[in-house]
Design a protein around this motif. Structure first.
Motif, PDB file in Angstrom:
ATOM      1  N   MET B  57      49.581  31.864  43.345  1.00 18.19           N
ATOM      2  CA  MET B  57      48.510  33.028  42.800  1.00 18.19           C
ATOM      3  C   MET B  57      48.227  32.973  41.224  1.00 18.19           C
ATOM      4  O   MET B  57      47.191  33.376  40.887  1.00 18.19           O
ATOM      5  N   LEU B  63      40.565  27.538  44.220  1.00 18.43           N
ATOM      6  CA  LEU B  63      39.856  28.729  44.467  1.00 18.43           C
ATOM      7  C   LEU B  63      40.183  29.769  43.236  1.00 18.43           C
ATOM      8  O   LEU B  63      41.151  29.667  42.594  1.00 18.43           O
ATOM      9  N   THR B  67      38.738  35.504  43.783  1.00 23.61           N
ATOM     10  CA  THR B  67      38.729  35.301  45.329  1.00 23.61           C
ATOM     11  C   THR B  67      40.184  35.312  45.840  1.00 23.61           C
ATOM     12  O   THR B  67      40.223  35.965  47.157  1.00 23.61           O
ATOM     13  N   LYS B  68      41.159  34.539  45.116  1.00 26.18           N
ATOM     14  CA  LYS B  68      42.534  34.824  45.865  1.00 26.18           C
ATOM     15  C   LYS B  68      43.038  36.214  45.853  1.00 26.18           C
ATOM     16  O   LYS B  68      43.562  36.508  46.894  1.00 26.18           O
ATOM     17  N   LEU B  70      41.087  38.840  46.456  1.00 25.29           N
ATOM     18  CA  LEU B  70      40.384  39.464  47.649  1.00 25.29           C
ATOM     19  C   LEU B  70      41.025  38.942  49.012  1.00 25.29           C
ATOM     20  O   LEU B  70      41.068  39.693  49.891  1.00 25.29           O
ATOM     21  N   ILE B  71      41.213  37.711  49.089  1.00 24.87           N
ATOM     22  CA  ILE B  71      41.935  37.149  50.339  1.00 24.87           C
ATOM     23  C   ILE B  71      43.333  38.088  50.561  1.00 24.87           C
ATOM     24  O   ILE B  71      43.690  38.454  51.712  1.00 24.87           O
ATOM     25  N   TYR B  72      44.042  38.033  49.390  1.00 21.10           N
ATOM     26  CA  TYR B  72      45.288  38.996  49.480  1.00 21.10           C
ATOM     27  C   TYR B  72      45.099  39.981  50.005  1.00 21.10           C
ATOM     28  O   TYR B  72      45.903  40.537  50.691  1.00 21.10           O
TER      29      TYR B  72
END
Lengths: 136, 136, 136, 136, 136, 136
Positions: B57, B63, B67-68, B70-72
């Motif tokens: 992270m 990425l 964005t990372k 948001l995915i998390y």
């Protein structure tokens, strides 16, 4: 094998045809995937579902198209929806996802799955600083 | 209230202090959240977990940082991890997430949750075109 | 393909035969589905499980048989159990579920999946009025 | 705050008293936790549920008592049940779980959460060797 | 069918070969299952994932090897990961799990799934005694 | 505590006021619960979400209002959404759910949770008869 029988000629219903035509126009492809083909058994539900997918996923917005697909895959993985993982991974590829980005998605989804379990196992008290009223 | 007792002086252990110092340096803040404070009961597990979070992270990659996050968040929501939803929403705000993007994240996560359930309820056969060997 | 080997002649064990006979009598069919056939590897577990299914699902009660199947499908969808979604959708059809009701079930399950995710993402404080001690 | 109102005097019902007495005798403690206190609103459901918990968790069997609690915690974490994570972690401590074992449980549960997500994201074909009929 | 294309000759990459060799040496078998074969598309992610699996699952520790596999299966079942349920059930058999223990695992996992749902449906307040600070 | 700041005067926005007025008229109550109050931070998302809830849950249809709430609770329990379990249990009470029906809902949801886990643990092959094309 499905809980919904395969439709013989779904586009015979003009409501279904209208949705399928819009899917083809929006996605610029003749391919209609099974989600829509099977959902055609109930035209109103098909219409509402496609309308929402089109609005949220296929309309220019504050997040770029690939980011939206990555988020969609992440939710689908955590919810264990095989069909959705497949369809949205294909969509992400169609929007330019590289193998390196795919690997990174796997790494983040895996790490989140890990710390989600650990935090739940520890039943962590939430830090006051995370409260939106405090933290903003 | 937690299944792990609150530590009294976790940084008395040099292994814990080393991790906390690295968290502070990496995040440029004195704040150490409860995940790390409670995980300090087992220094090796603390060290390995932070090491992975930092690598996935907090290291520049394919990425972007927002964005990372948001995915998390998406995974954490689907897994129902309250603590993680709170901590990563705060992190996303720290990385510039706007209210509009937050609303869009909610819309995507909600829509994915909806179609995940519908696809699972229909037990849809997966389209052959989605196979990575075919679709690439 | 399964983690439990297919039994060759499960009814050779009288405890299994007794359960299978009761399933056939209760359901008025000769068909014994795989859940019971594979569970036969451990007769006591088979007996207890069928006993509970019979009591909860096949005994007249405060909820009608179709409503009970719809609830069962809903849980099975949310838990992502393919086998159970299939078996209980078939059972609901056997108890009269129409295509219109099936579509409505999909709509409710989908909407719940959506708002579940949104409420979890927002980490909503629970309204005091919802407390059973207050709201009753 | 609960969806079931707190009972005022649950043991006034002899069926509830019988279950509570058996819980106290089985666990050798006067403490009756909220699961049973709230479930007392429906004595038959209380009775059946305790009967199953006693049979599966409090009867000598092929797995030792601590292992059974660790499995129970693992499921409860993955299902996101706060109450169950708390109650069974306390039970595991009562059955001798050390801090080192607790940390190891967190490590396994976290790793499983991680690879579960990765395997689901990859939609891995299942190796033929894993089939119980083949692999045995 | 998978979201990751089947690799043609993964061991042509020396990083992949090193991991596969270590898997074969650690497990004393020539068999490399699909998780590793597909993950080979990203050698760094493959290396890190195997490293963690080896450390947590294949290194002598406070919990015995079979108990660790049972916990892994439990999480995988609750998370609905078909691949993982298959691979870890096979691993548990390889570590001596008997049919009786397998049945007991099913009974515990089933019971936990049941009370998890019931406790969540009741939204039970957590007993103060379960707090690690109080209960220890 | 929430990831969305509490709104000070949400109805100052006419789009929010229109939705809140419709909620009050539809439900015949002055009470607006937190889901809508917090969702007001994004009026378009609020409008779309309420519109769907109204259509699916508050419009006469093939399933009766109480059955719809029971299905909603079932999904919310399985997804572990505390807020939704609370709000829809209150709604079910408002639509006449008796204590006996509530107990039966718990029994079904619990049993489904149990057999979902067992069927997933066994990785049962799906009976051909369950296929909608065959079984109809």
């Amino acid at each position: 094998m499905s809980t919904i029988a395969a439709p013989s000629d779904p586009e015979a219903d003009p409501r279904v045809k209208a949705v399928f035509d819009d899917i083809r126009a929006t996605r610029k492809t003749a391919f209609i995937n099974n989600l829509w083909r099977r959902l055609a058994f109930d035209p109103p539900l098909l219409t509402r579902t496609w309308s929402e997918v089109k609005e949220v996923m296929a309309t220019p917005s504050a997040l770029d198209p690939l980011t939206k697909e990555l988020i969609y895959i992440a939710v689908s993985v955590a919810n264990g929806c095989s069909y959705c993982v497949h369809s949205h991974t294909a969509a992400a590829r169609g929007r330019g996802m590289t193998a390196e980005q795919h690997a990174e998605l796997l790494a983040i989804v895996g790490l989140a799955g890990k710390t989600n379990q650990m935090a739940t196992a520890m039943q962590l008290p939430i830090d006051a600083l995370f409260d939106a009223d405090v933290g903003t």
